[in-house]
Write an enzyme that holds these catalytic residues in place. Structure first.
Site, short mmCIF file in Angstrom:
data_model
loop_
_atom_site.label_atom_id
_atom_site.label_comp_id
_atom_site.label_asym_id
_atom_site.label_seq_id
_atom_site.Cartn_x
_atom_site.Cartn_y
_atom_site.Cartn_z
N GLY A 1 0.78 -1.23 0.00
CA GLY A 1 0.00 0.00 0.00
C GLY A 1 0.81 1.28 0.00
CG HIS B 1 -0.36 -1.31 -15.81
ND1 HIS B 1 -0.55 -2.57 -15.29
CD2 HIS B 1 0.49 -1.45 -16.84
CE1 HIS B 1 0.16 -3.44 -16.01
NE2 HIS B 1 0.79 -2.79 -16.95
CD GLU C 1 3.71 2.52 -9.56
OE1 GLU C 1 2.75 2.21 -8.82
OE2 GLU C 1 4.51 1.67 -10.01
C1 GRF Z 1 2.58 -0.73 -7.92
O1 GRF Z 1 3.75 -0.85 -8.67
C2 GRF Z 1 1.39 -0.69 -8.81
O2 GRF Z 1 1.60 0.02 -9.99
C3 GRF Z 1 1.22 -2.16 -9.11
O3 GRF Z 1 1.44 -2.78 -7.88
C4 GRF Z 1 2.32 -1.98 -7.11
C5 GRF Z 1 1.62 -1.68 -5.82
O4 GRF Z 1 2.46 -1.16 -4.86
N1 GRF Z 1 0.00 -2.45 -9.75
P1 GRF Z 1 1.89 -0.62 -3.49
O5 GRF Z 1 1.02 -1.68 -2.86
O6 GRF Z 1 1.12 0.64 -3.78
O7 GRF Z 1 3.12 -0.34 -2.66
#
Ligand code: GRF
Length: 212
Positions: free
Chosen positions: A12, A109, A174
């Site tokens: 998360g 993604h 992200e």
């Molecule tokens: C991220 O890289 C997201 O893009 C992918 O899974 C990962 C999740 O990471 N779908 P987190 O749980 O937010 O740390």
């Protein structure tokens, strides 16, 4: 105040970035609940520690995907969300679920879609010889990892990168990208125009993340 429900499967870290920035930037929206199909998802404990409502809906307790989707939707709707945000949520959701939240369901993604939908994006980007990798926030449609693109972050591929080192760099991007996109969403600054997403203030819908 817009109500955001976040679905996670693991640690998360995107959830954490969203919660922290929503508060720090005083968005007209807050994460009101975090749901997972895994009771031991790390992000659930973190959210509970922040005083955010959490719930687990175990997919193994449901005989069919439709039954799971319905139970999940019921748990989501209990929190009356304006936005449903998939942040590392690793279950495929059926068409009925996607239609139910059409126009208010977002996903992140870890690739520059439409390249590399599905799993192992960083390994596949390296194998393909990409010089640039990244992440995409998009509206969810029934096609897996597909849908109108809200924003993308581009990240350089460096000599000697492994899937793991590239993943670290993309994840840092992200953590900037998803809160940016969601801030626009809760402020009502996104409009769907066919397959295109318009940022109504003309803000750039891309980040170039060279520094990490
Ligand atoms: C991220 O890289 C997201 O893009 C992918 O899974 C990962 C999740 O990471 N779908 P987190 O749980 O937010 O740390």
């Amino acid at each position: 105040m817009q109500r955001i429900v976040v679905l996670i499967s693991g640690r998360g870290s995107n959830l954490e970035a969203i919660v922290r920035q929503s508060v720090a930037q005083d968005w007209p929206g807050r994460v009101v609940a975090v749901l997972s199909h895994k009771a031991d998802a790390g992000g659930l404990a973190w959210a509970a520690g922040q005083g955010i409502a959490t719930a687990a809906v175990d997919h193994r307790a449901h005989a069919t995907r439709e039954a799971f989707d319905t139970a999940l939707a019921d748990a989501i709707d209990a929190h009356r969300p304006d936005w449903v945000v998939l942040a590392g949520f690793m279950r495929i959701l059926g068409d009925g679920f996607v239609q139910r939240y059409a126009g208010r369901l977002l996903n992140i993604h870890p690739s520059l879609l439409p390249a590399f939908p599905g799993l192992h994006t960083h390994r596949r980007a390296l194998e393909a010889g990409c010089a640039v990798a990244g992440a995409t926030v998009h509206f969810v449609t029934p096609a897996l990892d597909h849908g109108p693109i809200v924003a993308q972050a581009a990240v350089p591929v460096r000599a000697g990168d492994t899937p793991e080192t590239l993943a670290v760099r993309v994840l840092a991007a992200e953590h900037r990208l998803y809160p940016m996109a969601l801030r626009w969403a809760v402020r009502g600054r996104l409009r769907l125009d066919g397959q295109r997403v318009l940022q109504l203030d003309g803000e750039p819908q891309h980040l170039f993340c060279e520094e990490t």
